[in-house]
Design an enzyme around this catalytic site. Structure first.
Site: not given
Lengths: 171, 441
Positions: B154, B231, B234, B257, B397
């Protein structure tokens, strides 16, 4: 798909399939040209519009609008209708058309489109109801407006007997 | 702690295990807790398949935030009145809960505005010769150092590193991808070397859905002495993630999220690493002694939390992780795995539709991006919306990963724990009609 058909009117899909004026053309002899590249960073759509201005009497006239682009049906079809509308118009008339189109697509769907004035471009009235798509519809028109301004102010004067580009020769 | 299963590397049983997806009755009860899922779009029930962008919130979370505001709202860490004490207690209990959800201690979790800010915080902290951190080796980036990312990042885990390299003279490198949407692990040893100071990578791709082989990446980073930054935006919402088991130094994730509110994210990391980093944003709440000449700083996490924090958001996030814990992340993962299989089976059957990323649900989360031949994603999204189906269109993104697979943009459907199989089917049916809509007339 009622609301969908209001957005994607037949005339829009037609222009999307057969894009009028598509492809970059070398300016004719004695024209003043400029071009503008516009990018929508949110979706990556891009359009480059080249304007060639000629002289008719006292007026600057849009002699050609050639363009290339990569984007959604709305952005490409609207640039196609732009081409049909402004070629042959004086710079002031062309500017007024851009203003009328912008006012229509920004009216949140409440505008009564002037088909007499805007021709096929009047089909984009439904875009106003989709805030995220207004930028798509305006992309080519913004490029044209910018290129027109540049052509008027300091457009490249195309010398007499200008050579045709390689692209054109092989095309 | 047997629920804290590490994410199995490729080849081993997927994070599904023996847990079952939610059955129809369970799902109906679950969905009833999400008011927005009752919406209709035109004549169609909403099929919300954009949870990878932002998840919907259950009444539990909405009520928790409102209850806090109606009863205990006050500035935290100051004031001696009852409300201030209750607010501070609620705020710090939220830290314990959210940190614990990913296996970290409360003093190892820094509140940030979002995950992007967390990554920027790290990139700035590593690229300034600031003071205030303890001496835990030299973490500062210098000319000749290398920062390694992957090609599927991302922008939030790419651009901050590009900028950090510009500031410091370090060099940015990246690990490429295979044609089927996986990390090209054959490049690991070539790209991650003794010069690598930082290895920053996504746990799961927001475009491809690919789950990266964290264990092998961390192993390689450890071998060369590189700092690891994960990261986890997700992954934490969808899988059973334990950052200690994964052995990553630093990780970021985001509340909105995972059933929580916007405006708050977290940087979670090993205590000694956080302790070594200098502050980035400075001001109130993060200082010890301030004179007209200079200041000393509090230990982490407060060192990184200048200014008034997002208190009611933290309280709401606390409730969100309780909801997730109650449901069980193993069952959440199993539910989404089944939906991902349904999505992939469906889209791969539609002519003219190409999947970006793996076409199998193994080591994959439920974000499925597709390119529809001859139809721009904006137009795809518009047709889907007319059928009540909410998806994301654009480059999400992540421009480089689109470029890698020859696309500028895509249409992404993403599932979450409340997603019903019928919503996946509504998406598939509408998607199958897209090319006809633009071609037939």
């Amino acid at each position: 798909m009622g609301s969908l058909d209001q957005l994607y009117q037949q005339v829009i899909l037609d222009h999307y399939r057969e894009k009028h004026g598509f492809g970059m053309r070398e300016p004719g002899t004695g024209t003043r040209t400029a071009q503008s590249h516009q990018l929508n960073p949110l979706c990556g759509d891009e359009v480059t519009v080249r304007v060639a201005l000629g002289r008719t009497g006292a007026d600057d006239v849009v002699q050609d609008v050639s363009w290339v682009g990569d984007g959604c049906s709305i952005s490409l079809a609207s640039t196609s209708t732009l081409h049909d509308l402004v070629v042959g118009e004086t710079t002031s008339e062309a500017g007024a058309l851009v203003g009328a189109f912008r006012a229509m697509v920004r009216a949140r769907g409440a505008a009564e489109p002037d088909e007499e004035l805007l021709g096929d471009a009047a089909a984009f009235v439904g875009v106003g109801r989709h805030a995220n798509r207004v930028k798509c519809a305006m992309l080519g028109w913004t490029a044209f407006e910018d290129a027109l301004k540049r052509a008027v102010v300091d457009g490249q004067l195309s010398p007499g007997g200008s050579t045709v580009s390689d692209d054109e020769e092989t095309a | 702690m047997d629920t804290l299963r590490s994410l199995a590397p490729a080849g081993e049983a997927a994070p599904v295990g023996e847990a079952a997806p939610f059955d129809d009755a369970e799902l109906a009860v679950l969905r009833a807790r999400f008011p927005v899922l009752r919406r209709t779009i035109g004549d169609h029930p909403l099929a919300y398949l954009d949870s990878a962008a932002t998840a919907q919130r259950p009444v539990d979370v909405l009520d928790a935030e409102r209850d806090y505001l109606e009863r205990s709202n006050a500035a935290v860490h100051r004031g001696a009145h009852t409300l201030a004490e209750e607010a501070t207690e609620a705020y710090e209990q939220a830290r314990v809960a959210v940190a614990g959800f990913v296996g970290r201690a409360d003093d190892e979790l820094v509140w940030t505005r979002n995950a992007t800010e967390g990554l920027n915080l790290v990139a700035f902290a590593l690229s300034q010769y600031g003071t205030g951190g303890a001496d835990a080796g030299d973490l500062t980036l210098r000319p000749g150092d290398e920062v390694v990312v992957t090609e599927l990042e991302h922008h939030a885990n790419l651009v901050p590193w590009q900028q950090a390299c510009l500031r410091t003279g370090a060099h940015l490198r990246w690990i490429g991808l295979t044609d089927d949407g996986r990390l090209d692990e054959t490049q690991l040893d070539d790209v991650i070397t003794d010069r690598t100071k930082v290895l920053a990578f996504a746990h799961a791709s927001n475009v491809l859905g690919t789950v990266l082989p964290v264990e092998r990446l961390v192993e390689r980073a450890r071998a060369v002495g590189a700092l690891t930054v994960l990261d986890a935006c997700q992954s934490v919402p969808h899988l059973d993630v334990n950052l200690v088991d994964l052995d990553v130094d630093l990780a970021v994730f985001s509340a909105h999220k995972m059933l929580g509110p916007t405006g708050i994210g977290a940087l979670a990391g090993r205590r000694e690493i956080l302790d070594a980093l200098p502050p980035v944003l400075t001001g109130g709440s993060m200082v010890e002694v301030v004179t007209m000449e200079s200041s000393t700083f509090r230990p982490p996490p407060q060192r990184f939390e200048a200014g008034t924090p997002p208190v009611s958001q933290a309280v709401a996030w606390h409730r969100a992780v309780e909801v997730l814990d109650d449901l069980g992340m193993d069952r959440v993962a199993a539910h989404e795995h089944a939906l991902t299989e349904r999505l992939l089976a469906g889209v791969t059957k539609i002519p003219g539709v190409r999947v970006l990323g793996p076409e199998t649900a193994t080591d994959r989360v439920g974000a499925v991006s597709v390119v529809v031949d001859g139809v721009h994603p904006h137009d795809v999204g518009q047709v889907l919306d007319a059928a009540g189906v909410a998806v994301r269109v654009g480059h999400h993104c992540a421009q480089p990963v689109h470029r890698r697979y020859g696309a500028t943009a895509s249409t992404r459907a993403s599932v979450y724990l409340y997603t019903a199989p019928s919503e996946v089917d509504a998406f598939l049916e509408a998607l199958a009609g897209v090319r006809a809509y633009f071609g037939r007339r």
